[in-house]
Design a protein around this motif. Sequence first.
Motif, short mmCIF file in Angstrom:
data_model
loop_
_atom_site.label_atom_id
_atom_site.label_comp_id
_atom_site.label_asym_id
_atom_site.label_seq_id
_atom_site.Cartn_x
_atom_site.Cartn_y
_atom_site.Cartn_z
N GLN A 1 54.13 72.81 74.06
CA GLN A 1 55.25 73.00 73.12
C GLN A 1 55.49 74.48 72.85
OE1 GLN A 1 57.34 70.59 71.46
NE2 GLN A 1 58.43 72.47 70.97
N ASP A 2 56.74 74.91 73.07
CA ASP A 2 57.10 76.27 72.68
C ASP A 2 57.64 76.24 71.26
OD1 ASP A 2 56.50 77.55 75.11
OD2 ASP A 2 58.36 76.78 75.98
N ALA A 3 57.61 77.40 70.62
CA ALA A 3 58.12 77.47 69.25
C ALA A 3 59.62 77.16 69.25
CB ALA A 3 57.88 78.86 68.69
N VAL A 4 60.04 76.33 68.31
CA VAL A 4 61.47 76.17 68.05
C VAL A 4 61.83 77.31 67.10
CG1 VAL A 4 63.21 74.75 66.91
CG2 VAL A 4 61.50 73.68 68.39
N THR A 5 62.70 78.19 67.55
CA THR A 5 63.00 79.38 66.74
C THR A 5 64.18 79.13 65.82
OG1 THR A 5 64.55 80.24 68.36
CG2 THR A 5 62.23 80.86 68.64
N LYS A 6 64.34 80.07 64.90
CA LYS A 6 65.47 80.03 64.00
C LYS A 6 66.77 80.06 64.81
CE LYS A 6 66.81 82.43 59.82
NZ LYS A 6 66.62 83.62 58.98
N LYS B 1 55.77 75.45 46.21
CA LYS B 1 56.09 76.83 46.60
C LYS B 1 57.48 76.89 47.22
CE LYS B 1 53.13 78.48 49.50
NZ LYS B 1 52.03 79.09 50.28
N LEU B 2 57.74 75.97 48.14
CA LEU B 2 59.05 75.93 48.81
C LEU B 2 60.18 75.73 47.80
CD1 LEU B 2 58.51 73.74 51.98
CD2 LEU B 2 59.74 75.91 51.91
N GLU C 1 69.48 72.75 49.69
CA GLU C 1 70.38 72.65 50.85
C GLU C 1 69.73 73.21 52.10
OE1 GLU C 1 71.31 73.82 47.96
OE2 GLU C 1 73.23 72.92 47.35
N ASP C 2 69.03 74.33 51.93
CA ASP C 2 68.42 74.98 53.10
C ASP C 2 67.36 74.08 53.73
OD1 ASP C 2 69.85 77.29 53.34
OD2 ASP C 2 68.59 78.41 51.94
N VAL D 1 60.78 74.93 58.34
CA VAL D 1 60.99 74.82 56.90
C VAL D 1 60.19 75.91 56.17
CG1 VAL D 1 60.58 73.37 54.87
CG2 VAL D 1 61.64 72.39 56.90
N ARG D 2 58.95 76.10 56.58
CA ARG D 2 58.14 77.14 55.94
C ARG D 2 58.71 78.52 56.24
NH1 ARG D 2 52.50 77.61 57.23
NH2 ARG D 2 52.03 78.25 55.10
N GLY D 3 59.36 78.63 57.39
CA GLY D 3 59.97 79.91 57.78
C GLY D 3 61.18 80.29 56.93
N LEU D 4 61.66 79.35 56.10
CA LEU D 4 62.79 79.66 55.23
C LEU D 4 62.40 80.65 54.14
CD1 LEU D 4 64.23 76.05 54.77
CD2 LEU D 4 65.31 77.94 56.00
N THR D 5 61.13 80.78 53.89
CA THR D 5 60.66 81.72 52.88
C THR D 5 59.64 82.65 53.51
OG1 THR D 5 59.06 81.83 51.10
CG2 THR D 5 59.34 79.70 52.11
N ASN D 6 59.61 83.87 53.05
CA ASN D 6 58.55 84.74 53.59
C ASN D 6 57.32 84.73 52.70
OD1 ASN D 6 59.59 86.15 51.53
ND2 ASN D 6 60.42 87.84 52.75
N LEU D 7 57.28 83.75 51.78
CA LEU D 7 56.11 83.62 50.91
C LEU D 7 54.83 83.39 51.70
CD1 LEU D 7 57.24 81.22 48.05
CD2 LEU D 7 56.65 83.64 47.87
N ASN D 8 55.01 82.71 52.84
CA ASN D 8 53.83 82.32 53.62
C ASN D 8 53.39 83.40 54.58
OD1 ASN D 8 53.81 79.59 52.58
ND2 ASN D 8 55.72 79.39 53.71
N ALA D 9 54.15 84.47 54.62
CA ALA D 9 53.83 85.51 55.60
C ALA D 9 52.85 86.51 55.03
CB ALA D 9 55.12 86.21 56.01
N GLY D 10 51.90 86.86 55.82
CA GLY D 10 51.00 87.94 55.45
C GLY D 10 51.23 89.05 56.46
N THR D 11 50.94 90.28 56.11
CA THR D 11 51.12 91.35 57.09
C THR D 11 49.76 91.84 57.55
OG1 THR D 11 51.30 92.91 55.30
CG2 THR D 11 53.35 92.14 56.26
N TRP D 12 49.71 92.29 58.76
CA TRP D 12 48.48 92.85 59.30
C TRP D 12 48.86 93.99 60.21
CZ3 TRP D 12 47.72 92.12 64.72
CH2 TRP D 12 48.63 91.23 65.32
N THR D 13 47.92 94.89 60.45
CA THR D 13 48.21 96.04 61.28
C THR D 13 47.63 95.83 62.67
OG1 THR D 13 48.08 97.39 59.31
CG2 THR D 13 48.08 98.55 61.40
N ASP D 14 48.50 95.95 63.64
CA ASP D 14 48.08 95.82 65.03
C ASP D 14 47.34 97.11 65.41
OD1 ASP D 14 47.82 95.70 67.74
OD2 ASP D 14 49.79 94.79 68.06
N ASN D 15 46.05 96.98 65.70
CA ASN D 15 45.24 98.17 65.99
C ASN D 15 45.72 98.93 67.22
OD1 ASN D 15 43.50 98.13 63.82
ND2 ASN D 15 42.15 96.61 64.81
#
Length: 222
Positions: free
Chosen positions: A37-42, A105-106, A113-114, A147-161
């Motif tokens: 399965q590939d990601a279904v993108t926005k 959270k959502l 509607e979203d 659905v989770r991608g509708l909010t950036n609440l679930n996103a964390g940031t990290w630094t690519d070394n």
Amino acid sequence: MNRVCKAAGCTKRAASRFGNYCHSHRSRLRRHGALNQDAVTKADLKIYRQLVRERIEKNKDKALWNKLKAVWVALINDANVVVERWRKGTPMADYNRITAFELVKLSNAVEPEDVVQTVLAMYLLQDQEPKKIKGDKAFLTQMVRRVRGLTNLNAGTWTDNATGRTKTAYRELSPKAVERLGMKLAIAFGPAGLTLAKLERKDHERKMRELTEYHQALGDIQ
Ligand SMILES: [Zn+2]
């Protein structure tokens, strides 16, 4: 020694002693719901969300849309009850608690509607591009991702070394929580999603028929 990864053509060792898959295949399965399965993108979903919006416009006075919103509100009310029970110390399975927290959270971050549009759009995509969905579990997993991608609440940031760049990664839910959340959405909105998919297909077939008739008519001109 760990067995060889069960994914076709993969010769790596399984990630754990009793596991079936290597690290990369295991995480692919978790993230996407199926090995192939590939990601279904926005972007993949964009046209289907548009179709859903047009359908809503066309049927503005129909009670269905308010009903769908009410279904979402009921889902959130249930989730709030679970959260409350958890706060009072009621024992419960992790995925139960996590699913409830995700829903709350959502609802705090996204318009109903979203959510409804995104879920319905997934059903249209599945109907019109069935090859993009590799099974039921993959469908639920991709639906939850979108659905989770509708909010950036679930996103964390990290630094690519390697590059020093800051990247965004979505915090993953356990497969069990994903499935439960997906099932809740499917039970709530699946019937409407399937109905809409059927309507879209009928419209599409009618348009194609008209086009064929038009071309035949052109061919008949002498
Ligand atoms: Zn593998």
